[in-house]
Design a protein around this motif. Structure first.
Motif: not given
Length: 212
Positions: A103-125
């Protein structure tokens, strides 16, 4: 040659402080530990072992960066972006400290990373929108300007009617959030949907216009 064929491992980081300097646009991949995230990256880049998958959920707690580049007219290599492989989530057997680290690593990356241009959420169909998927989708409300692409992987294991039902469900859920969310069926094993995924990500990197 696809821009994603150029992907090369750059660095792994176990903490936010270990991430590389910001600058180039970053496309991050997130998903449950058994959703096929590593296979998706490998199929997209046409490299069999670029991304590694641990057989033990929660074992791999690293953010992995892969550099994308292209050849210029002068023959030199130009860096254009990063693919970012985030640690898998949804570990039923992981202890609380592992969950907190994620939660700290991934949540921190997503919340703070200004260079994040897009997120691919891979789910089991076969099992989309599990509680941890929904946690991530809800968390992305903190980044309203970052697009999401919901990749419904392992679609080859669904019958035609189930595929339509699953896609309709995802489209309705995406409509609740707005136009920044796109959805597609995908199969890493069958290499189904790769051109569509590549086109979406090229758009995020600024390498493709909406008309192309």
């Amino acid at each position: 040659m696809s821009i994603f064929d150029s992907a090369r491992f750059l660095i792994s980081a176990a903490k936010l402080q270990g991430l590389p300097p910001e600058g180039l646009p970053e496309i991050a991949f997130a998903g449950r530990s058994n959703a096929g995230k590593s296979t998706t990256i490998n199929v997209l880049t046409r490299q069999t072992r670029l991304a590694f998958a641990s057989k033990t959920p929660g074992r791999t707690q690293l953010v992995n960066f892969f550099l994308l580049s292209r050849k210029t007219a002068s023959g030199e290599r130009e860096e254009v972006g990063h693919l970012v492989d985030l640690p898998g989530y949804g570990f039923a057997k992981a202890n609380e400290s592992v969950r907190q680290t994620w939660s700290s690593l991934v949540g921190g990356y997503i919340a703070q990373r200004a260079s994040l241009a897009g997120l691919v959420v891979v789910m089991d169909a076969r099992r989309p929108f599990m509680p941890t998927d929904e946690w991530l989708i809800e968390f992305m409300k903190e980044r309203p300007n970052v697009p999401m692409h919901w990749l419904l992987n392992k679609a080859d294991q669904l019958k035609n009617m189930e595929r339509r039902r699953t896609l309709d469900l995802a489209l309705r859920r995406a409509a609740e959030i707005g136009p920044r969310v796109s959805v597609q069926l995908f199969s890493g094993m069958k290499r189904e949907g790769v051109p569509e995924l590549a086109a979406t990500l090229e758009g995020w990197l600024g390498l493709r216009t909406p008309e192309s």
